[in-house]
Scaffold this motif. Structure first.
Motif, PDB file in Angstrom:
ATOM      1  N   GLY A  58       0.833  -1.187   0.000  1.00  0.00           N
ATOM      2  CA  GLY A  58       0.000   0.000   0.000  1.00  0.00           C
ATOM      3  C   GLY A  58       0.873   1.243   0.000  1.00  0.00           C
ATOM      4  N   THR A  59       0.721   2.086   0.990  1.00  0.00           N
ATOM      5  CA  THR A  59       1.547   3.292   1.103  1.00  0.00           C
ATOM      6  C   THR A  59       2.674   3.134   2.115  1.00  0.00           C
ATOM      7  OG1 THR A  59       0.041   4.193   2.775  1.00  0.00           O
ATOM      8  CG2 THR A  59      -0.397   4.774   0.468  1.00  0.00           C
ATOM      9  N   THR A  60       2.795   1.941   2.706  1.00  0.00           N
ATOM     10  CA  THR A  60       3.817   1.699   3.729  1.00  0.00           C
ATOM     11  C   THR A  60       5.085   1.133   3.105  1.00  0.00           C
ATOM     12  OG1 THR A  60       2.110   1.247   5.387  1.00  0.00           O
ATOM     13  CG2 THR A  60       4.351   0.532   5.884  1.00  0.00           C
ATOM     14  N   VAL A  61       6.181   1.839   3.235  1.00  0.00           N
ATOM     15  CA  VAL A  61       7.471   1.379   2.726  1.00  0.00           C
ATOM     16  C   VAL A  61       8.070   0.383   3.715  1.00  0.00           C
ATOM     17  CG1 VAL A  61       9.798   2.070   2.054  1.00  0.00           C
ATOM     18  CG2 VAL A  61       7.844   3.537   1.495  1.00  0.00           C
ATOM     19  N   ILE A  62       8.570  -0.750   3.200  1.00  0.00           N
ATOM     20  CA  ILE A  62       9.084  -1.810   4.084  1.00  0.00           C
ATOM     21  C   ILE A  62      10.588  -2.021   3.929  1.00  0.00           C
ATOM     22  CG2 ILE A  62       6.858  -2.992   4.119  1.00  0.00           C
ATOM     23  CD1 ILE A  62       7.974  -4.981   2.077  1.00  0.00           C
ATOM     24  N   ASP A  63      11.273  -1.102   3.252  1.00  0.00           N
ATOM     25  CA  ASP A  63      12.693  -1.285   2.943  1.00  0.00           C
ATOM     26  C   ASP A  63      13.578  -1.539   4.161  1.00  0.00           C
ATOM     27  OD1 ASP A  63      12.034  -0.904   0.334  1.00  0.00           O
ATOM     28  OD2 ASP A  63      12.940   1.080   0.129  1.00  0.00           O
ATOM     29  N   SER A  64      13.277  -0.932   5.287  1.00  0.00           N
ATOM     30  CA  SER A  64      14.159  -1.049   6.456  1.00  0.00           C
ATOM     31  C   SER A  64      13.806  -2.206   7.377  1.00  0.00           C
ATOM     32  CB  SER A  64      14.124   0.261   7.261  1.00  0.00           C
ATOM     33  OG  SER A  64      12.810   0.514   7.739  1.00  0.00           O
ATOM     34  N   ASN A  65      12.795  -2.995   7.012  1.00  0.00           N
ATOM     35  CA  ASN A  65      12.310  -4.054   7.916  1.00  0.00           C
ATOM     36  C   ASN A  65      13.021  -5.383   7.644  1.00  0.00           C
ATOM     37  OD1 ASN A  65      10.581  -2.041   8.673  1.00  0.00           O
ATOM     38  ND2 ASN A  65       8.805  -2.885   7.604  1.00  0.00           N
ATOM     39  N   ASP A  66      14.315  -5.403   7.918  1.00  0.00           N
ATOM     40  CA  ASP A  66      15.132  -6.588   7.645  1.00  0.00           C
ATOM     41  C   ASP A  66      15.431  -7.344   8.940  1.00  0.00           C
ATOM     42  OD1 ASP A  66      15.168  -5.605   5.043  1.00  0.00           O
ATOM     43  OD2 ASP A  66      17.075  -4.559   5.349  1.00  0.00           O
ATOM     44  N   ALA A  67      15.946  -8.564   8.777  1.00  0.00           N
ATOM     45  CA  ALA A  67      16.300  -9.369   9.948  1.00  0.00           C
ATOM     46  C   ALA A  67      17.361 -10.383   9.580  1.00  0.00           C
ATOM     47  CB  ALA A  67      15.056 -10.085  10.494  1.00  0.00           C
ATOM     48  N   GLN A  68      18.098 -10.856  10.587  1.00  0.00           N
ATOM     49  CA  GLN A  68      19.060 -11.922  10.373  1.00  0.00           C
ATOM     50  C   GLN A  68      18.990 -12.913  11.528  1.00  0.00           C
ATOM     51  OE1 GLN A  68      22.968 -10.180  10.104  1.00  0.00           O
ATOM     52  NE2 GLN A  68      23.124  -9.783  12.297  1.00  0.00           N
ATOM     53  N   SER A 122      17.944 -11.111  15.034  1.00  0.00           N
ATOM     54  CA  SER A 122      18.096  -9.674  15.239  1.00  0.00           C
ATOM     55  C   SER A 122      17.265  -8.942  14.198  1.00  0.00           C
ATOM     56  CB  SER A 122      19.569  -9.267  15.111  1.00  0.00           C
ATOM     57  OG  SER A 122      20.368  -9.943  16.068  1.00  0.00           O
ATOM     58  N   ASN A 123      16.297  -8.164  14.639  1.00  0.00           N
ATOM     59  CA  ASN A 123      15.403  -7.437  13.741  1.00  0.00           C
ATOM     60  C   ASN A 123      15.843  -5.987  13.568  1.00  0.00           C
ATOM     61  OD1 ASN A 123      13.054  -9.354  13.187  1.00  0.00           O
ATOM     62  ND2 ASN A 123      13.137  -9.425  15.425  1.00  0.00           N
ATOM     63  N   LYS A 124      15.438  -5.425  12.430  1.00  0.00           N
ATOM     64  CA  LYS A 124      15.663  -4.004  12.159  1.00  0.00           C
ATOM     65  C   LYS A 124      14.347  -3.350  11.759  1.00  0.00           C
ATOM     66  CE  LYS A 124      20.437  -4.554  10.519  1.00  0.00           C
ATOM     67  NZ  LYS A 124      21.366  -4.327   9.367  1.00  0.00           N
ATOM     68  N   GLY A 125      14.269  -2.035  11.929  1.00  0.00           N
ATOM     69  CA  GLY A 125      13.067  -1.313  11.535  1.00  0.00           C
ATOM     70  C   GLY A 125      11.843  -1.840  12.257  1.00  0.00           C
ATOM     71  N   ALA A 126      10.779  -2.117  11.482  1.00  0.00           N
ATOM     72  CA  ALA A 126       9.539  -2.633  12.059  1.00  0.00           C
ATOM     73  C   ALA A 126       9.478  -4.154  12.049  1.00  0.00           C
ATOM     74  CB  ALA A 126       8.341  -2.062  11.300  1.00  0.00           C
ATOM     75  N   ALA A 127      10.545  -4.823  11.583  1.00  0.00           N
ATOM     76  CA  ALA A 127      10.551  -6.293  11.538  1.00  0.00           C
ATOM     77  C   ALA A 127      10.441  -6.862  12.947  1.00  0.00           C
ATOM     78  CB  ALA A 127      11.820  -6.794  10.872  1.00  0.00           C
ATOM     79  N   ASN A 128       9.606  -7.892  13.117  1.00  0.00           N
ATOM     80  CA  ASN A 128       9.424  -8.517  14.426  1.00  0.00           C
ATOM     81  C   ASN A 128       9.385 -10.039  14.309  1.00  0.00           C
ATOM     82  OD1 ASN A 128       6.963  -8.596  13.101  1.00  0.00           O
ATOM     83  ND2 ASN A 128       5.750  -7.975  14.872  1.00  0.00           N
ATOM     84  N   TYR A 129      10.308 -10.598  13.523  1.00  0.00           N
ATOM     85  CA  TYR A 129      10.437 -12.047  13.437  1.00  0.00           C
ATOM     86  C   TYR A 129      10.875 -12.602  14.787  1.00  0.00           C
ATOM     87  CZ  TYR A 129      10.402 -11.509   8.336  1.00  0.00           C
ATOM     88  OH  TYR A 129      10.067 -11.208   7.045  1.00  0.00           O
ATOM     89  N   VAL A 130      10.405 -13.811  15.112  1.00  0.00           N
ATOM     90  CA  VAL A 130      10.715 -14.389  16.422  1.00  0.00           C
ATOM     91  C   VAL A 130      11.084 -15.862  16.301  1.00  0.00           C
ATOM     92  CG1 VAL A 130       9.233 -12.828  17.726  1.00  0.00           C
ATOM     93  CG2 VAL A 130       8.273 -14.953  16.809  1.00  0.00           C
ATOM     94  N   VAL A 131      11.883 -16.315  17.256  1.00  0.00           N
ATOM     95  CA  VAL A 131      12.070 -17.742  17.476  1.00  0.00           C
ATOM     96  C   VAL A 131      10.759 -18.282  18.034  1.00  0.00           C
ATOM     97  CG1 VAL A 131      13.307 -19.446  18.860  1.00  0.00           C
ATOM     98  CG2 VAL A 131      14.542 -17.489  17.903  1.00  0.00           C
ATOM     99  N   PRO A 132      10.257 -19.419  17.545  1.00  0.00           N
ATOM    100  CA  PRO A 132       8.957 -19.919  18.038  1.00  0.00           C
ATOM    101  C   PRO A 132       9.000 -20.291  19.511  1.00  0.00           C
ATOM    102  CG  PRO A 132      10.060 -21.567  16.655  1.00  0.00           C
ATOM    103  CD  PRO A 132      10.835 -20.293  16.504  1.00  0.00           C
ATOM    104  N   GLY A 133       7.883 -20.041  20.189  1.00  0.00           N
ATOM    105  CA  GLY A 133       7.742 -20.460  21.581  1.00  0.00           C
ATOM    106  C   GLY A 133       7.904 -19.371  22.609  1.00  0.00           C
TER     107      GLY A 133
END
Length: 355
Positions: A288-298, A322-333
């Motif tokens: 949409g109008t939300t830019v996601i370029d900075s939402n990276d993770a490793q 390790s997340n960056k920006g708005a990224a919120n990936y998680v280890v399960p549990g």
């Protein structure tokens, strides 16, 4: 008793004949682990989990020799939660197929099965796409991106597709392998897990080399006129002292793109195996109008599997996202609600038995 003996006498030749041409096997994996996950700002959660080295499952498979190089077969496989005994979703959620194959022509397979892009990616993941270190942690519809745009919270085709018709190349082609898949949506909706899937994969497996390229296109009722394109490319080389793998998987939907990079190594150590991987998720574009370029993770993961026998093993795995920006990936549990840009760390120790 006389009638029973007569019945057995009549059925015995038929049973003996069937045993020569058909067989059915009960198989499975029981895998349980204790896990500790710390999500930054949310504390630590301790739990017992199922399928951290290999998904806990049971199944039935069988085949019949039809003669002249033809064979008919079936495969029914169900995942279950070892910690609770519950069925994961549908009874045979992992695989439900029937097929006919030829030594010279190949195999025609019908039913629910893995999509080619998943096959072309997961074979390079040393953590088998499960547990705290699996690459599945970055194939999620939670963060804003192409996967969420394509499926929302509905069942997706990043791993499997229902209603699939597949053709597989025959073996014996000097290491060349491949498959084509087509799955109709049957006029249904994404909410019911129905998607139109067109996919293919080409690979080469010979000696120390394993290479694969796959492409899957999915469309559904949520995004009429737009497709999710899922492309996976990977290669590994076994140096005997260690096997190195590099793979790349890209999801693209409208203006959003997610590129996952995997670098992995496995090495035999004593009676077991050491493994490590680096996995990166790189977002580009917009939803949409939300830019996601900075939402990276490793994600960095290390683990060891100690084989007690051919069927049983102990294992341990550590990973950190390790997340960056708005990224919120998680280890399960872990605890839910991780804020964007924060970290998630997990450790697990478990037992796996194959039957």
């Amino acid at each position: 008793m006389k009638k029973t003996l007569i019945a057995l006498a009549v059925l015995a030749p038929w049973a003996a004949s069937s045993a020569q041409t058909a067989n059915v096997t009960l198989f499975g994996i029981a895998d349980g682990a204790v896990r500790t996950v710390r999500n930054e700002g949310l504390g630590t959660v301790n739990s017992m989990v199922s399928g951290s080295n290999s998904t806990s499952r049971w199944g039935l498979r069988g085949s019949e020799d039809l003669g002249s190089g033809l064979r008919a077969s079936f495969w029914l496989e169900s995942g279950f939660a070892l910690d609770t005994g519950a069925i994961i979703t549908n009874l045979f959620d992992r695989r439900a197929t029937v097929s006919v194959s030829s030594n010279t022509v190949g195999e025609l397979r019908l039913g629910r099965d893995f999509v080619p892009s998943y096959v072309g990616w997961s074979r390079f993941d040393p953590f088998s796409y499960v547990g705290v270190g699996g690459t599945n942690n970055f194939v999620s519809s939670t963060p804003l991106g192409p996967i969420r745009t394509a499926f929302g919270s509905n069942p997706n085709t990043t791993v499997r597709s229902s209603n699939a018709v597949q053709y597989f190349l025959p073996s014996g082609l000097a290491g060349v392998e491949g498959a084509l898949m087509y799955a109709p949506d049957e006029g249904g909706t994404a909410a019911n897990g129905l998607h139109l899937v067109k996919a293919g994969r080409l690979g080469y497996v010979a000696g120390p080399i394993n290479a694969s390229i796959a492409h899957t296109v999915t469309s559904n009722s949520l995004n009429v006129g737009a497709d999710l394109k899922d492309t996976a490319v990977g290669v590994s080389y076994d140096f005997k002292v260690a096997k190195l793998a590099v793979a790349h998987r890209q999801f693209k939907m409208l203006n959003a793109k997610q590129a996952n990079l995997l670098i992995a190594v496995t090495a035999p150590v004593g009676s077991g195996e050491f493994k490590a991987s680096y996995n990166r998720a790189d977002m580009k574009g917009s939803v949409g109008t939300t830019v996601i370029d900075s939402n990276d993770a490793q994600q960095i993961a290390v683990g060891y599997v100690h084989n007690l026998s051919k069927r049983s093993a102990l294992y341990g795995t550590y990973s950190r996202i390790s997340n960056k920006g708005a990224a919120n990936y998680v280890v399960p549990g872990g605890a839910s609600g991780l804020a964007g840009g924060r970290s998630s760390t997990g450790i697990e120790i478990g037992i796996r038995h194959t039957f």
